[in-house]
Design a protein around this motif. Structure first.
Motif: not given
Length: 531
Positions: A384-392, A406-410, A448-452, A524-527
């Motif tokens: 699910w995270v992989r569908t809502v965030v960008q790889p960067d 599986y999220a394949q992001c930072k 660092r303000k992560p998006r999720l 979950y929490f979102v920025l």
């Protein structure tokens, strides 16, 4: 009678090995911690180097270098990731069974019921069964330890130290504590009763050790230059006050003794005179003491079934069986015509009873199901995270295994196992928390303000399953349930949803969201600034 008893034990061994095959067929998923190594191996096979996050500075968030390299090579050849790790761990666990049989027959000269009884004790142990198909390096490392025993026996018999040196080199590359075994074995071999008289032949006897020591020194220099730390990052993340650390280690050792029926190991001290090559007996006992001491000093582990003690299980069972043989040979007061059938019955009954103390098929199945449920929940969230965030994009989460894989992001690992800043921040050390969970710098993560921000796995299918465990009073899947520190940490957990909502600095940046993933609720929490 002896023949029938041997058939009985052999059939039981085959039944348990069949159970291991069933476990392998049912597991299908590696444990969550194995995904950390898989993430490193995949990035390495893709040409990104030994990095947890592709564009971040290298962090040694694993403790199994050789295992990662082997997986990376296989992935580079195009083999499937999870299945390869699962199959490899299972094959090396079966290899440990074979090497235990080989050591019992060749090194300790055990035959008949004693030979098959030692195998029965190993394959019936719940710790060996669980980790036989986990995707972790546990069986791989245990394989090297058993090879080292064979190599040492060959060395003291005058057949050279080549096998011992290179086997210990493999163990040192597989686990950090393998370096201690390497040094211990070298000194033990050099100082055995005839060692000092062979100083003049030092180069011919120990050149293999010198060569692999030089190669390992080069590897250490590479590690320090590449990662910037002498020890793996996980050591800094898990280290605490030495008193707290040793207390955890003693609790971990107590759990191991309860889980593995430790009282039966007292017989291991009785078999010295039953072995012609007594140096091998002392070396095996020394390895057991060394592994126990180092495990206690590092504070043990938070994973299932005393994983760190698994490499010494075959050694313990071999010495135990040798001691049993010695004791029964001393009891020779009954006439031979009665002694043979009676002793075979006693030996068979003893091995069956001892195996029954550590064979817990219901608990094993429960633990596998719980592990699979947890990993599946992490996979669902990661997809699910992989569908809502960008790889960067950055996310902050716990645990750092299947979800980030599986999220394949930072990813920022909330407890610092793959993050140097958190691992090295001793001011954040909460020593009464479970090992690996005592460091968490919330302000550093907020900066660092992560998006999720994903503080915990809370899918309903996992929580419902976990709410009705079938564990015994010692909490077979959690060694720290013996003490109150675990319950204390849960009551005031800094990463609970309620605690985070009440934190002014956190609530000013993040807002709570709730969705359904795979028909289960997830919080979950979102920025806020990203919306």
């Amino acid at each position: 009678m002896l023949y029938l008893n041997r058939i009985l034990i052999t059939v039981l061994i085959m039944v348990i090995l069949g159970q291991l095959v069933f476990i392998f067929s049912e597991q299908r998923l590696v444990v969550d911690d194995a995904y950390v190594s898989l993430r490193y191996a995949v990035h390495l096979s893709q040409g990104h180097g030994l990095r947890y996050n592709q564009d971040e500075s290298p962090v040694e968030g694993y403790t199994n270098f050789l295992w990662v390299i082997v997986l990376a090579l296989l992935y580079f050849m195009g083999l499937p990731h999870e299945l390869t790790a699962l199959a490899l761990s299972f094959l090396f666990s079966l290899g440990c069974v074979f090497l235990t049989w080989y050591c019992a027959r060749t090194v300790f000269r055990l035959t008949g019921l004693y030979l098959w009884g030692s195998i029965l004790l190993l394959v019936s142990n719940i710790s060996f069964q669980f980790w036989s198909a986990s995707g972790m390096e546990t069986g791989f490392y245990c394989f090297f330890v058993l090879l080292a025993l064979i190599g040492y026996d060959r060395a003291v018999r005058g057949q050279g130290a080549f096998l011992l040196a290179w086997t210990l080199f493999g163990a040192a590359l597989t686990r950090p504590e393998g370096l201690g075994i390497f040094l211990f074995s070298w000194l033990f071999l050099f100082c055995h009763k005839s060692g000092w008289r062979r100083v003049r032949r030092f180069w011919s006897d120990y050149r293999a050790f010198i060569l692999v020591a030089a190669i390992y020194a080069g590897y250490t220099i590479f590690r320090v230059l590449y990662f910037g730390d002498f020890f793996p990052n996980t050591y800094y993340a898990k280290s605490a006050d030495i008193a707290v650390q040793c207390h955890r280690g003693l609790v971990y050792f107590e759990y191991f003794l309860v889980n593995s029926a430790g009282f039966i190991f007292l017989l291991a001290l009785c078999g010295r005179k039953a072995l012609a090559t007594k140096q091998t007996w002392f070396y095996t006992l020394g390895l057991i003491i060394w592994i126990t001491a180092t495990t206690i000093c590092v504070g043990g582990d938070a994973l299932y079934f005393s994983r760190f003690f698994l490499p010494m299980l075959p050694l313990l069972y071999l010495l135990h069986t040798l001691g049993l043989k010695r004791i029964l040979e001393k009891l020779d007061k009954i006439r031979y015509s009665l002694r043979a059938p009676l002793s075979s019955l006693v030996i068979t009954g003893y091995f069956l009873a001892a195996a029954g103390l550590t064979w817990h098929p219901q608990t094993l199945l429960q633990s596998i199901q719980e592990t699979n449920s947890f990993v599946l929940s992490s996979i669902d969230i990661g997809r699910w995270v992989r569908t809502v965030v960008q790889p960067d994009d950055w996310i902050a989460c716990y645990p750092a295994g299947a979800l980030p894989y599986y999220a394949q992001c930072k990813v920022i690992d909330l407890y610092g196992l793959t993050d140097q800043a958190i691992a090295h921040d001793r001011d954040q050390d909460r020593g009464d928390f479970m090992i690996g969970h005592q460091k968490m710098n919330l302000q550093y993560i907020l900066d660092r303000k992560p998006r999720l921000f994903l503080p915990q796995i809370s899918l309903l299918k996992y929580q419902q399953f976990k709410s009705n465990p079938s564990h015994d009073k010692y909490g077979l899947t959690n060694p720290f349930s013996l003490k109150s520190s675990q319950s204390k940490s849960k009551k005031g957990h800094i990463l609970s949803v309620k605690k985070l909502e009440q934190n002014p600095a956190f609530s000013s940046l993040y807002s709570l969201k709730r969705i359904r993933i795979s028909d289960s609720p997830f919080a979950y929490f979102v920025l806020t600034q990203s919306e």
